[in-house]
Write an enzyme that holds these catalytic residues in place. Structure first.
Site: not given
Length: 88
Positions: A13, A16
């Site tokens: 991700c 993230c």
């Protein structure tokens, strides 16, 4: 009162990775707050329990339960306000 912020993330991700330095700064400044990271690929049951559908998701809790939830990259100011509201 215990205040915890849980970061639901995955290694793949991109957003993230953008969130990580913000959380690292907060962790350095909020010594009384518990910081937890949950890799949704490894702990799907926990992610389902918190109904995580998008990443990153940050959940702020205290002894009374969930105080706030953020989906997507969240700025430090917003997280500080939520932590303060939770009693940090």
């Amino acid at each position: 009162m215990t205040v915890r912020i849980t970061d639901f993330y995955a290694d793949w991700c991109g957003p993230c990775k953008t969130q990580d330095p913000i959380l690292d700064e907060l962790e350095a400044d909020y010594e009384d707050v518990e910081f937890a990271k949950v890799d949704v690929d490894e702990e799907q049951d926990v992610a389902n329990q918190y109904q995580v559908r998008s990443l990153p998701t940050l959940v702020i809790e205290n002894d009374d339960g969930i105080v706030d939830r953020f989906v997507g990259v969240t700025q430090r100011e917003d997280l500080e306000a939520a932590l303060d509201e939770a009693g940090a």
